[in-house]
Design a protein around this motif. Structure first.
Motif, mmCIF file in Angstrom:
data_model
loop_
_atom_site.group_PDB
_atom_site.id
_atom_site.type_symbol
_atom_site.label_atom_id
_atom_site.label_comp_id
_atom_site.label_asym_id
_atom_site.label_seq_id
_atom_site.Cartn_x
_atom_site.Cartn_y
_atom_site.Cartn_z
ATOM 1 N N UNK A 131 0.652 -1.158 0.064
ATOM 2 C CA UNK A 131 0.155 0.005 -0.225
ATOM 3 C C UNK A 131 0.997 1.204 -0.032
ATOM 4 N N UNK A 132 0.539 2.125 -0.844
ATOM 5 C CA UNK A 132 1.127 3.403 -0.753
ATOM 6 C C UNK A 132 0.118 4.719 -0.468
ATOM 7 N N UNK A 133 0.886 5.503 0.567
ATOM 8 C CA UNK A 133 0.199 6.766 0.795
ATOM 9 C C UNK A 133 0.809 7.898 0.425
ATOM 10 N N UNK A 134 0.188 8.556 -0.624
ATOM 11 C CA UNK A 134 0.571 9.811 -1.196
ATOM 12 C C UNK A 134 0.960 10.847 -0.281
ATOM 13 N N UNK A 135 1.856 11.571 -0.506
ATOM 14 C CA UNK A 135 2.291 12.862 0.795
ATOM 15 C C UNK A 135 2.540 14.057 -0.065
ATOM 16 N N UNK A 163 -3.841 9.522 0.979
ATOM 17 C CA UNK A 163 -3.004 10.627 0.811
ATOM 18 C C UNK A 163 -2.828 11.230 2.153
ATOM 19 N N UNK A 164 -1.538 11.639 2.412
ATOM 20 C CA UNK A 164 -1.250 12.465 3.562
ATOM 21 C C UNK A 164 -1.100 14.004 3.084
ATOM 22 N N UNK A 165 -2.184 14.699 3.377
ATOM 23 C CA UNK A 165 -2.399 16.058 2.880
ATOM 24 C C UNK A 165 -1.837 16.887 3.681
ATOM 25 N N UNK A 166 -0.917 17.911 3.374
ATOM 26 C CA UNK A 166 -0.066 18.815 4.136
ATOM 27 C C UNK A 166 0.070 20.019 3.753
ATOM 28 N N UNK A 186 -8.079 9.794 3.563
ATOM 29 C CA UNK A 186 -7.590 11.215 3.280
ATOM 30 C C UNK A 186 -7.032 11.579 4.888
ATOM 31 N N UNK A 187 -5.712 11.420 4.813
ATOM 32 C CA UNK A 187 -4.970 11.790 6.059
ATOM 33 C C UNK A 187 -4.202 13.289 6.457
ATOM 34 N N UNK A 188 -4.769 13.711 7.483
ATOM 35 C CA UNK A 188 -4.407 14.954 7.969
ATOM 36 C C UNK A 188 -2.799 14.926 8.190
ATOM 37 N N UNK A 189 -2.139 15.874 7.341
ATOM 38 C CA UNK A 189 -0.512 15.917 7.691
ATOM 39 C C UNK A 189 -0.349 17.145 8.479
ATOM 40 N N UNK A 202 -12.748 12.451 7.236
ATOM 41 C CA UNK A 202 -10.972 11.878 7.125
ATOM 42 C C UNK A 202 -10.855 10.610 7.850
ATOM 43 N N UNK A 203 -9.824 9.988 7.569
ATOM 44 C CA UNK A 203 -9.201 8.856 8.429
ATOM 45 C C UNK A 203 -8.193 9.161 9.587
ATOM 46 N N UNK A 204 -8.074 10.328 9.614
ATOM 47 C CA UNK A 204 -7.159 10.548 10.905
ATOM 48 C C UNK A 204 -5.987 11.498 10.592
ATOM 49 N N UNK A 205 -4.754 11.162 11.129
ATOM 50 C CA UNK A 205 -3.785 12.023 11.056
ATOM 51 C C UNK A 205 -2.478 11.283 10.929
ATOM 52 N N UNK A 206 -1.451 11.837 10.369
ATOM 53 C CA UNK A 206 0.084 11.670 10.554
ATOM 54 C C UNK A 206 0.724 12.637 11.319
ATOM 55 N N UNK A 207 1.036 12.647 12.682
ATOM 56 C CA UNK A 207 1.145 13.613 13.342
ATOM 57 C C UNK A 207 2.465 13.783 13.795
ATOM 58 N N UNK A 208 3.044 15.025 14.316
ATOM 59 C CA UNK A 208 4.187 15.222 14.766
ATOM 60 C C UNK A 208 4.029 15.546 16.122
ATOM 61 N N UNK A 209 3.030 16.145 16.766
ATOM 62 C CA UNK A 209 2.979 16.506 18.291
ATOM 63 C C UNK A 209 2.374 15.026 19.039
#
Length: 291
Positions: A131-135, A163-166, A186-189, A202-209
């Motif tokens: 599986x590929x997640x676009x960024x 997609x990680x949309x940032x 659709x993943x929040x960046x 959306x489906x969640x997040x790829x988060x820093x904090x």
């Protein structure tokens, strides 16, 4: 792809004072996140300082995380670049054992057209079954991959799963959510927009904090996915200031300062990045002490 729903975190790479990889701190960070509700881990992304880490160090980091994780949560590996042929080669030759998906950044510096973005990701999708997640992160790549291109890729390739949309553009999230195929993620960046994206479908997040406050952040996102906006926003309001702080100067200097205050790792970064200023460090320390 339920394994990539919820809260993923873009792991930092902890360094010792001599700037070598701090393996013990990395293990501590991995366990801290898994034990506090993080749903999946992202390795060797921008927050992991992938641009200044050697090929040998990247493999060391991957091996440490796979072993420490011990199949407890899904792992996503960052593999991308602006030389399509080289990325395809890595897709075809790398051992992805223990890795559940790939996060691949839109080509940077080259500033391709929308057709260029499409052809780049087409080549990647045809080079792997993973599986590929676009960024999409136009603030770093200098070119925005438009929603129509993302949706076209989502419709044409079954292994392009999200997609990680940032871009920090609410309207772009809305366009993706309106037009995406049913199961496309659709993943929040963007940590500051993540809750709103979850509430909107959306489906969640790829988060820093999220890696510093995994229990709170992952609970907030889960509440958002369940449509419980009042409870979710109570947590969001509590985290708003620290989200602003960690991006005030550069990433990951900010989040590393938070993690140092939490006694998880040091705050060393590699040039051309520098540590957080004394002024920012004081604000972060005050926040963490009162959290």
């Amino acid at each position: 792809m339920q394994k990539f729903v919820g809260t993923g975190v873009a792991l930092i790479t902890p360094f010792k004072e001599d700037l070598s990889v701090d393996v013990e701190a990395l293990k501590k960070l991995v366990n801290f996140n898994i034990e506090n509700g993080t749903n999946y881990l992202v390795i060797n992304g921008t927050t992991g300082e992938s641009a200044t880490i050697t090929k040998e160090e990247k493999q060391q980091i991957i091996d440490v995380i796979i072993k420490e994780n011990n199949k407890r949560v899904p792992l996503v590996l960052g593999v991308g670049g602006n030389n399509t042929a080289e990325v395809v080669k890595e897709f075809k030759t790398r051992d992805f054992t223990g890795i559940d998906g790939i996060l691949s950044v839109a080509p940077y510096y080259s500033k391709p057209t929308q057709e260029g973005f499409y052809q780049h990701y087409k080549a990647l999708a045809e080079a792997t079954e993973l599986p590929i997640i676009l960024y999409n992160v136009p603030g770093r790549t200098a070119k925005n991959m438009e929603p129509a291109t993302t949706i076209r890729l989502a419709n044409d390739f079954t292994n392009i799963v999200g997609v990680k949309e940032a871009g920090n553009i609410q309207q772009q999230y809305n366009s993706l959510l309106k037009d995406k195929p049913k199961d496309f993620l659709v993943i929040s960046g963007d940590d500051d927009l993540a809750l709103g994206v979850a509430l909107a479908g959306g489906s969640g997040v790829i988060s820093v904090i999220g890696q510093a406050f995994p229990a709170e952040f992952s609970k907030m996102i889960q509440l958002g996915l369940e449509g419980k906006n009042k409870e979710a926003y109570q947590i969001h309001f509590k985290l708003m200031d620290i989200i602003d702080y960690i991006f005030e100067e550069n990433n990951p200097a900010g989040i590393k300062t938070v993690l140092k205050e939490l006694s998880i790792c040091g705050n060393e970064v590699r040039l051309p990045l520098v540590k957080a200023s004394n002024q920012l460090t004081e604000k972060i320390a005050k926040y963490v002490a009162s959290f």
